[in-house]
Design a protein around this motif. Structure first.
Motif, mmCIF file in Angstrom:
data_model
loop_
_atom_site.group_PDB
_atom_site.id
_atom_site.type_symbol
_atom_site.label_atom_id
_atom_site.label_comp_id
_atom_site.label_asym_id
_atom_site.label_seq_id
_atom_site.Cartn_x
_atom_site.Cartn_y
_atom_site.Cartn_z
ATOM 1 N N SER A 90 -2.941 -2.387 -15.422
ATOM 2 C CA SER A 90 -3.969 -2.877 -14.501
ATOM 3 C C SER A 90 -5.291 -2.189 -14.808
ATOM 4 O O SER A 90 -5.321 -1.012 -15.156
ATOM 5 N N ALA A 91 -6.358 -2.943 -14.712
ATOM 6 C CA ALA A 91 -7.707 -2.413 -14.862
ATOM 7 C C ALA A 91 -8.621 -3.378 -14.128
ATOM 8 O O ALA A 91 -8.680 -4.560 -14.460
ATOM 9 N N ARG A 92 -9.306 -2.864 -13.096
ATOM 10 C CA ARG A 92 -10.143 -3.769 -12.300
ATOM 11 C C ARG A 92 -11.169 -2.988 -11.492
ATOM 12 O O ARG A 92 -10.984 -1.816 -11.191
ATOM 13 N N LEU A 93 -12.207 -3.670 -11.114
ATOM 14 C CA LEU A 93 -13.219 -3.155 -10.207
ATOM 15 C C LEU A 93 -13.049 -3.941 -8.920
ATOM 16 O O LEU A 93 -13.110 -5.166 -8.925
ATOM 17 N N GLU A 94 -12.790 -3.252 -7.825
ATOM 18 C CA GLU A 94 -12.465 -3.963 -6.592
ATOM 19 C C GLU A 94 -12.984 -3.225 -5.372
ATOM 20 O O GLU A 94 -13.254 -2.027 -5.426
ATOM 21 N N PRO A 95 -13.126 -3.927 -4.246
ATOM 22 C CA PRO A 95 -13.435 -3.228 -2.991
ATOM 23 C C PRO A 95 -12.191 -2.487 -2.544
ATOM 24 O O PRO A 95 -11.086 -2.963 -2.741
ATOM 25 N N GLU A 96 -12.367 -1.325 -1.979
ATOM 26 C CA GLU A 96 -11.237 -0.510 -1.531
ATOM 27 C C GLU A 96 -11.491 -0.017 -0.122
ATOM 28 O O GLU A 96 -12.251 -0.614 0.613
ATOM 29 N N ALA A 97 -10.898 1.123 0.221
ATOM 30 C CA ALA A 97 -11.050 1.709 1.549
ATOM 31 C C ALA A 97 -12.516 1.999 1.823
ATOM 32 O O ALA A 97 -13.267 2.383 0.940
ATOM 33 N N ASP A 98 -12.910 1.833 3.041
ATOM 34 C CA ASP A 98 -14.285 2.036 3.499
ATOM 35 C C ASP A 98 -15.280 1.128 2.781
ATOM 36 O O ASP A 98 -16.474 1.407 2.737
ATOM 37 N N GLY A 99 -14.819 0.034 2.171
ATOM 38 C CA GLY A 99 -15.701 -0.943 1.544
ATOM 39 C C GLY A 99 -16.376 -0.465 0.272
ATOM 40 O O GLY A 99 -17.323 -1.092 -0.191
ATOM 41 N N LEU A 100 -15.909 0.634 -0.315
ATOM 42 C CA LEU A 100 -16.525 1.151 -1.533
ATOM 43 C C LEU A 100 -15.962 0.431 -2.758
ATOM 44 O O LEU A 100 -14.748 0.224 -2.859
ATOM 45 N N ARG A 101 -16.834 0.092 -3.687
ATOM 46 C CA ARG A 101 -16.347 -0.476 -4.949
ATOM 47 C C ARG A 101 -15.585 0.612 -5.675
ATOM 48 O O ARG A 101 -16.029 1.746 -5.777
ATOM 49 N N THR A 102 -14.433 0.252 -6.196
ATOM 50 C CA THR A 102 -13.556 1.228 -6.827
ATOM 51 C C THR A 102 -13.118 0.729 -8.199
ATOM 52 O O THR A 102 -12.669 -0.402 -8.339
ATOM 53 N N TRP A 103 -13.263 1.601 -9.191
ATOM 54 C CA TRP A 103 -12.714 1.346 -10.516
ATOM 55 C C TRP A 103 -11.276 1.850 -10.500
ATOM 56 O O TRP A 103 -11.016 2.987 -10.120
ATOM 57 N N HIS A 104 -10.340 0.984 -10.883
ATOM 58 C CA HIS A 104 -8.927 1.353 -10.912
ATOM 59 C C HIS A 104 -8.361 0.989 -12.275
ATOM 60 O O HIS A 104 -8.576 -0.110 -12.778
ATOM 61 N N VAL A 105 -7.637 1.923 -12.878
ATOM 62 C CA VAL A 105 -6.883 1.638 -14.102
ATOM 63 C C VAL A 105 -5.529 2.323 -13.970
ATOM 64 O O VAL A 105 -5.433 3.465 -13.521
ATOM 65 N N GLY A 106 -4.463 1.575 -14.274
ATOM 66 C CA GLY A 106 -3.103 2.100 -14.143
ATOM 67 C C GLY A 106 -2.341 1.969 -15.449
ATOM 68 O O GLY A 106 -2.534 1.027 -16.212
ATOM 69 N N TYR A 107 -1.456 2.937 -15.687
ATOM 70 C CA TYR A 107 -0.634 2.984 -16.897
ATOM 71 C C TYR A 107 0.813 3.212 -16.490
ATOM 72 O O TYR A 107 1.083 3.964 -15.555
ATOM 73 N N VAL A 108 1.736 2.585 -17.213
ATOM 74 C CA VAL A 108 3.156 2.743 -16.918
ATOM 75 C C VAL A 108 3.937 3.050 -18.190
ATOM 76 O O VAL A 108 3.538 2.686 -19.286
ATOM 77 N N LYS A 109 5.053 3.758 -17.977
ATOM 78 C CA LYS A 109 6.017 4.017 -19.054
ATOM 79 C C LYS A 109 7.361 4.217 -18.361
ATOM 80 O O LYS A 109 7.539 5.180 -17.622
ATOM 81 N N ASP A 110 8.284 3.302 -18.589
ATOM 82 C CA ASP A 110 9.579 3.326 -17.911
ATOM 83 C C ASP A 110 9.349 3.425 -16.406
ATOM 84 O O ASP A 110 8.747 2.545 -15.826
#
Length: 193
Positions: A90-110
């Motif tokens: 996952s990699a996205r720019l989205e509204p989050e808690a308190d209405g702040l724009r948040t950059w999020h990137v997630g990585y997985v392995k098993d």
């Protein structure tokens, strides 16, 4: 027409028609139908693929972070060099808690997971949402940068928070210990400062 003839007609009209004894089917027919339906269901079940694992689509993080940097003007980070088997999911720019724009990137392995969340002018509510109820575990340094650590009391999983003040606030969430989270935080590009 005589009265007796009309009485015969009316009694015939009142009687229900005779049913065919085979109209409802026989026991043998019912058993055969059940066998046929079961065979069709089993054949369908055998033909449908049931993978052991679900393939996770990989995300082109460099392309997404470049666009997010362009739209926000922020110096956003990504995690580089986690090692073999790690995939960005996952990699996205989205509204989050308190209405702040948040950059999020997630990585997985098993069954392991590493996530980075960043925002400008983080509020206490945003930080609380990112730490997901984990317990404060004290301050530590990552590459000479002070961070606050939070742990999950049940699993021991760790979240590190680098409060940015005027710069970006960064949160590293992991399914590992705080030492593992610190090692992953050192792989941020650009680095925490």
């Amino acid at each position: 027409m005589s009265t007796s003839a009309s009485a015969d007609l009316s009694s015939d009209q009142q009687r229900p028609p005779r049913r065919n004894p085979h109209a409802m089917g026989t026991f043998t027919s019912m058993v055969l139908s059940t066998v046929v339906v079961t065979a069709v269901v089993l054949a369908f079940f055998a033909l449908v693929a049931r993978p052991d694992t679900v393939a996770r689509p990989s995300v082109d993080v460099p392309a997404v972070v470049t666009e997010a940097r362009r739209s926000t003007g922020w110096q956003l980070s990504q995690v580089d060099g986690l090692g073999e088997g790690w995939v960005a999911n996952s990699a996205r720019l989205e509204p989050e808690a308190d209405g702040l724009r948040t950059w999020h990137v997630g990585y997985v392995k098993d069954q392991e997971y590493v996530a980075l969340d960043q925002t400008a002018k983080a509020t206490d509510g945003w930080i609380t949402a990112q730490t997901k109820g984990r317990t404060p575990a004290g301050a530590m340094t990552v590459g000479g940068v002070p961070v606050d650590s939070y742990t999950d009391p049940r699993s021991g999983d760790c979240t590190l928070v680098r409060r940015g003040g005027d710069a970006l606030t960064s949160v590293i969430e992991t399914t590992g210990t705080c030492a593992e989270a610190a090692a992953q935080a050192q792989k941020l590009s650009p680095a925490l400062r």
